[in-house]
Design an enzyme around this catalytic site. Structure first.
Site, PDB file in Angstrom:
ATOM      1  N   LYS A   1       0.831  -1.197   0.000  1.00  0.00           N
ATOM      2  CA  LYS A   1       0.000   0.000   0.000  1.00  0.00           C
ATOM      3  C   LYS A   1       0.867   1.248   0.000  1.00  0.00           C
ATOM      4  O   LYS A   1       1.870   1.317   0.690  1.00  0.00           O
ATOM      5  CB  LYS A   1      -0.896  -0.002   1.251  1.00  0.00           C
ATOM      6  CG  LYS A   1      -1.792   1.210   1.420  1.00  0.00           C
ATOM      7  CD  LYS A   1      -1.416   2.240   2.484  1.00  0.00           C
ATOM      8  CE  LYS A   1      -0.399   1.950   3.485  1.00  0.00           C
ATOM      9  NZ  LYS A   1      -0.004   3.153   4.305  1.00  0.00           N
TER      10      LYS A   1
ATOM     11  N   SER B   1      -1.707  -4.919   7.137  1.00  0.00           N
ATOM     12  CA  SER B   1      -3.046  -4.676   6.593  1.00  0.00           C
ATOM     13  C   SER B   1      -3.195  -5.323   5.218  1.00  0.00           C
ATOM     14  O   SER B   1      -4.254  -5.868   4.885  1.00  0.00           O
ATOM     15  CB  SER B   1      -3.302  -3.166   6.491  1.00  0.00           C
ATOM     16  OG  SER B   1      -3.272  -2.559   7.773  1.00  0.00           O
TER      17      SER B   1
ATOM     18  N   ASP C   1      -6.252   0.727   7.811  1.00  0.00           N
ATOM     19  CA  ASP C   1      -5.879   0.526   6.406  1.00  0.00           C
ATOM     20  C   ASP C   1      -6.480  -0.744   5.801  1.00  0.00           C
ATOM     21  O   ASP C   1      -6.427  -0.929   4.584  1.00  0.00           O
ATOM     22  CB  ASP C   1      -4.356   0.441   6.260  1.00  0.00           C
ATOM     23  CG  ASP C   1      -3.675   1.794   6.350  1.00  0.00           C
ATOM     24  OD1 ASP C   1      -4.383   2.820   6.284  1.00  0.00           O
ATOM     25  OD2 ASP C   1      -2.447   1.827   6.500  1.00  0.00           O
TER      26      ASP C   1
END
Length: 267
Positions: free
Chosen positions: A10, A100, A130
């Site tokens: 991410k 996450s 997240d």
């Protein structure tokens, strides 16, 4: 039969911290994006849920029962267990949403093998701010604590990206605590490229104060042909976006050998 999923790294292409909340969290506005690489998960049916961890950063996960992968399995009802092998390729406490992303990959594995409950999004949010974004791992805008999601512009799909970490773990809590509390304004509107260029990461300064190596990484990336170099999340990983894979790969080759790096493309 074995199922496989990538836990996509991410990125926060921009991260605006607007205010401290009474519940101890912070009001955020962010543009999430995801890289087409990350940790790898393999799963097979089992009588009980199991987790095995391998990979370069496996040693940073000392207690498999406290791992967010096991927590994700716990919140998703199923008729049978899953035995999961997690190949931990992303550094831990690095601003890449690694845990996450792993949880998001578990959600996708369970969706394929058992389906989801209707309240899957709230179950994901229970695991971390997240996680809901990481379940779909698509470019999106996040507000609130990051769990209030809306579709984001997709014009940067396929953009070459380079992730670099100085191999210094940096916990999220101290970085947020060191934020100066100044609201510097909302996330800009526009395409993903326009938002990224006009946006900022409000946690960059407090993270550098705690981990000066971040400034060295940013300086090295900004000396390349990248059209944007910025820290992701609460650090210490930084990213650079390029117009071509050749530029990205040449930049990666010129970085200090001791730094961790990952080359990929935005999803």
């Amino acid at each position: 039969m074995s199922l496989h999923e990538t836990a996509y790294a991410k990125l926060n292409l921009a991260l605006h911290v607007r205010a401290r909340r009474g519940d101890g969290y912070h009001e955020l506005e962010t543009l999430f994006a995801f890289v087409d690489a990350g940790d790898r998960l393999a799963a097979r049916a089992s009588a009980l849920d199991e987790l095995r961890v391998a990979g370069e950063f496996a040693g940073a996960l000392s207690d498999p029962f406290d791992n967010i992968v096991m927590q994700a399995l716990t919140v998703l009802p199923r008729a049978e267990g899953l035995a999961i092998t997690l190949e931990k390729n992303l550094p831990v406490a690095a601003g890449l949403g690694g845990g996450s992303a792993d949880a998001g990959a578990v959600f996708r594995l369970v969706e394929r093998s058992h389906g989801w409950p209707d309240d899957w999004a709230s179950r994901a949010a229970r695991l971390g701010a997240d996680v809901p974004a990481c379940v779909r791992s698509e470019t999106c805008l996040g507000r609130g604590t990051g769990t209030e999601l809306e579709p984001g512009p997709t014009d940067l799909a396929g953009t070459p990206v380079l992730l670099v970490n100085p191999r210094v773990p940096l916990a999220t809590g101290p970085v947020f605590k060191a934020w100066d509390g100044i609201d510097r304004g909302p996330l800009p509107m526009g395409t993903a490229r326009e938002i990224a260029l006009a946006g900022r990461n409000d946690l960059e300064a407090p993270a550098i104060a705690l981990c000066p190596e971040i400034a060295e990484v940013l300086a090295a990336l900004r000396a390349t042909p990248a059209w944007l170099a910025r820290m992701s999340g609460s650090g210490a990983t930084c990213f650079a976006l390029f117009d071509s894979a050749a530029q990205r790969d040449a930049a990666a080759a010129g970085l200090p050998a001791q730094w961790w790096r990952l080359a990929g493309n935005l999803r």
